[in-house]
Design an enzyme around this catalytic site. Structure first.
Site, mmCIF file in Angstrom:
data_model
loop_
_atom_site.group_PDB
_atom_site.id
_atom_site.type_symbol
_atom_site.label_atom_id
_atom_site.label_comp_id
_atom_site.label_asym_id
_atom_site.label_seq_id
_atom_site.Cartn_x
_atom_site.Cartn_y
_atom_site.Cartn_z
ATOM 1 N N ASP A 4 15.504 32.695 -6.603
ATOM 2 C CA ASP A 4 16.247 33.841 -7.133
ATOM 3 C C ASP A 4 15.586 34.208 -8.453
ATOM 4 O O ASP A 4 14.877 33.395 -9.060
ATOM 5 C CB ASP A 4 17.733 33.529 -7.310
ATOM 6 C CG ASP A 4 18.555 34.817 -7.439
ATOM 7 O OD1 ASP A 4 17.951 35.887 -7.663
ATOM 8 O OD2 ASP A 4 19.787 34.764 -7.333
HETATM 9 C C1 BGC Z 1 20.335 38.215 -7.830
HETATM 10 C C2 BGC Z 1 19.666 38.359 -6.481
HETATM 11 C C3 BGC Z 1 18.739 39.539 -6.482
HETATM 12 C C4 BGC Z 1 17.721 39.360 -7.603
HETATM 13 C C5 BGC Z 1 16.735 40.479 -7.719
HETATM 14 C C6 BGC Z 1 19.323 38.211 -8.954
HETATM 15 O O1 BGC Z 1 19.964 38.295 -10.188
HETATM 16 O O2 BGC Z 1 21.099 37.040 -7.861
HETATM 17 O O3 BGC Z 1 20.633 38.489 -5.476
HETATM 18 O O4 BGC Z 1 18.132 39.673 -5.246
HETATM 19 O O5 BGC Z 1 18.418 39.271 -8.831
HETATM 20 O O6 BGC Z 1 17.341 41.640 -8.158
#
Ligand code: BGC
Length: 737
Positions: A263
């Site tokens: 993530d």
């Molecule tokens: C989120 C993800 C997301 C990623 C990219 C993170 O903060 O938890 O779900 O895909 O950011 O935007």
């Protein structure tokens, strides 16, 4: 003739020359593994390292020298997120990145219709392709453990079987376009509060029976090409580099051959990132600019620090090659594959959005048959509430979108009803969140209203007295501490004192409909005073059209709740026996959160403690009525079929979901009173009957034996319970395994 022969010879020699010059890795007629084997040794160390970490907010490098394109990811999961700047979260300012916003995943789960989940995936994949995206960051399948979780709207409810059935076709549909899904957030990411520092403590049985099945189905049945590690910790290790979850379970036990993506900012340590299952690192130091001599991305855990360890001989090249192999496999499946070009904002995509909403909106309550709206009787309609006029596609975190259009509920109703001569008036009722901006995308709406709450209520009540029907549209929104990433809701109540407005309206007019827009259940202490309640979800671009169609009866509601709607927060196990949101360790910034309820999540807990929810898992009404025959069960030795005949006994065409739950009558371990193991949605004309058959196999009878690390179905008596909601299962069919 001679001329023809010559031409044929030239053509043949060109083919040979082509075959000789086309490298094996680019030859799509060959098996992917052979192509990966050919490509891997061609890469230099720097090229290998470059493709396993980000080079911008949402992309990783290709290998230009070898004709391998840059790899582009994007959120996910409800539409294709607009482009941000290379190194920043602010908008790139593109003019071609407005998309169709599809209904949120809670709504998709509420359709209980796997076929429509596939269409959702295909439509989204087409939009992604047109926008040049190779991976969509979604769908999410974290289990709905508490209604306070700010991100439940991006997930598929509380039940592992339902979530599994719905995620598989979404993934298959999306990937049929050559766009990778990225299942998130693996795993145990069940609240947002302290999401980077929560260490989940859960027993193995609950892990395998409740929290993992949807991920496993996405991988094994859906064939997902990528998965995203969660921010939080399990077993005291961050989930983006977690030995048990990534190496042991995902890769070894499930045979996952795809890519583990961190993530954004979820990686924390080079050694662990190398050894504990991470394949691609994204989003570290999310401001993107503060680290590294010339390029922040060089300082990523899997960039120069990794190179240094390799050069010092402290880590093996084989481990790197294993990651590179996975990334190359992903490229073969996406950027190096011949793929459809896709399309944006097509009529078909808007139709998909409307159809998902039509099947996902849930009619929770409808006393006196108040709904659907009858234009002959309901000549003056009053709409009250901020959610009737507030855009919901902007906000909520990474799933925020720049929609090509968003039809507001009030506009949708007016368009639909004013043609019939019905007047639709509006009163604000309350002021919630008048802002509308996310990462530089603004709604352009001006929702500011400085009037005092008393004034707003008095206005709404006065208008309500003169209306034939009042529709209150409230609920949650995408502001912080609502349905929004990064934090949880602070309490179960409706925010902004909406309950007061609803109660005042109920006193003023007995024909009151409450439409709740949210991705979560909310407290409804006023529930008994309101004759009709509709769960409207976040519906995306076509929100207004979709709600109007249901309220007027152009579409007959057939959505079923994908979670239990608790009367009180205390009825939820995470808040009574669980210790949500955990306890901070004395000398460390880690919160230990014990999932003490184990497997007893959602209706499993309600059944065990004999509590009644406000609305049960699987509940949802229709404007028509259905009857079920007695039902029968046939088969033996672990293969059975439960059969029932469903008849539409009412006046309108409609759909019903036949739900099958299994009870193990006597077991050597404690088991839930019943568990969902099958369902089928059928569409029936008035008077029409259909035989519905659901197969039962031994895996549906089994529990996870933590001591043996395997699923066990014990011989003995079982009951297949059939009906239309977890609290309405009139048919009980006994069988012996
Ligand atoms: C989120 C993800 C997301 C990623 C990219 C993170 O903060 O938890 O779900 O895909 O950011 O935007």
């Amino acid at each position: 003739m001679k001329k023809f022969l010559l031409a044929a010879l030239v053509a043949a020699s060109m083919l040979v020359a082509n075959a000789a010059t086309t490298p094996i890795y680019l030859d799509e007629s060959l098996p992917i593994e052979q192509r990966v084997n050919d490509l891997l040794p061609r890469l230099t160390l720097d090229e290998k390292l470059a493709i396993i970490h980000a080079q911008s907010k949402f992309s990783s490098a290709g290998v230009a020298r070898l004709g391998i394109p840059t790899f582009w990811t994007d959120d996910g999961p409800h539409g294709v997120r607009p482009d941000v700047l290379w190194d920043e979260w602010e908008q790139a300012g593109a003019t071609n990145d407005s998309c169709v916003a599809f209904p949120a995943l809670t709504c998709l789960a509420a359709t209980w219709n796997p076929a429509i989940a596939r269409r959702y995936g295909v439509s989204l994949g087409e939009e992604a392709r047109y926008r040049g995206k190779d991976m969509i960051l979604g769908p999410g399948v974290n289990i709905y453990r508490t209604p306070l979780n700010g991100r439940n709207f991006e997930y598929m409810g509380e039940d592992p079987f339902l979530a599994s059935q719905m995620v598989v076709p979404y993934v298959q549909g999306l990937q049929s376009l050559g766009v990778s899904a990225c299942i998130k957030h693996y795993a145990l990411n069940n609240n947002e509060h302290e999401r980077h520092t929560t260490n989940v403590i859960v027993d193995d049985r609950a892990l395998h029976e409740i929290y993992l099945p949807a991920f496993k189905a996405a991988v094994q049945q859906g064939g997902a090409w990528a998965i995203m590690g969660a921010y939080n910790l399990y077993n005291n290790q961050h989930l983006c580099h977690n030995q048990v979850m990534l190496n042991d379970i995902l890769k070894r036990q499930w045979g996952f051959d795809g890519v583990v993506v961190s993530d954004w900012g979820g990686a924390h340590d080079t050694w662990q990132a190398i050894h504990n299952g991470l394949d691609m690192e994204f989003g570290t130091w999310t401001d993107g600019l503060s680290e590294g001599a010339k390029n922040a991305y060089d300082s990523y855990y899997l960039a120069l620090p990794y190179k240094k360890l390799l050069q010092e001989g402290k880590v093996s090249m084989a481990t790197l090659d294993e990651k590179v192999r996975r990334v190359l496999r992903l490229m073969m499946r996406t950027t190096l594959a011949t793929r459809p070009r896709g399309s944006m904002c097509s009529n078909e995509h808007y139709q998909t959005a409307r159809d998902v909403a039509a099947e996902g909106i849930v009619l929770l309550k409808n006393d006196r048959g108040l709904l659907p709206i009858d234009p002959a009787r309901h000549r003056r309609i009053l709409v009250v509430g901020e959610n009737a006029i507030k855009m919901m596609t902007v906000g909520g975190g990474s799933s925020s979108l720049k929609a090509q259009h968003e039809i507001l509920p009030l506009d949708g109703l007016r368009q639909r009803l004013e043609a019939d001569g019905v007047t639709v008036d509006y009163a604000r009722g309350y002021v919630g969140d008048p802002t509308g901006e996310y990462n530089g995308v603004t709604t352009g709406q001006s929702l500011k209203d400085d009037r005092a709450p008393e004034v707003l209520i008095a206005e709404a009540v006065e208008k309500a007295r003169h209306a034939d029907l009042v529709i209150f549209m409230g609920g949650l929104n995408k502001a912080q501490f609502q349905d929004s990433e990064g934090d949880d809701r602070k309490d179960y109540a409706l925010p902004y004192d909406q309950g007061r407005v609803i109660e005042a309206l109920a006193r003023a007019n007995k024909n009151l409909v409450v439409v709740n827009i949210s991705g979560n259940a909310v407290a409804m202490p006023w529930r008994k005073q309101v004759p009709a309640i509709v769960q409207g979800w976040f519906l995306g671009s076509e929100a207004g059209t979709s709600l109007a169609r249901i309220l007027v009866g152009d579409d007959n509601p057939s959505g079923k709740l994908p979670f239990s709607w608790y009367e009180r927060l205390d009825d939820c196990a995470a808040h009574s026996v669980g210790d949500y949101p955990g306890t901070k360790r004395a000398n460390e910034n880690i919160w230990d959160e014990h999932y003490r309820e184990g497997i007893y999540v959602g209706y499993r807990w309600l059944d065990k403690t004999k509590r009644r929810p406000a609305f049960a898992f699987g509940h949802g009404l229709s404007y028509t009525t259905f009857a079920m025959s007695k039902g029968k069960i046939t088969g033996q030795d672990g293969n059975y079929t439960a059969t029932v005949t469903v008849t539409n006994t009412g006046q309108r065409a409609g759909s019903e979901v036949v739900q099958l739950y299994i009870t193990d009558v006597k077991s050597s371990v404690d088991r839930p009173a019943k568990e969902l193991k099958g369902f089928k949605k059928v569409h029936l004309q008035p008077g029409e009957s259909r035989v519905v058959s659901i197969d039962i196999t031994p895996d549906m009878l089994s529990y996870y034996d933590a001591s043996q690390h395997r699923w066990v179905a014990e011989p003995g008596e079982f009951i297949a319970r059939l009906g239309t909601a977890s609290d309405n299962l009139p048919i009980a069919l006994k069988f012996t395994y």
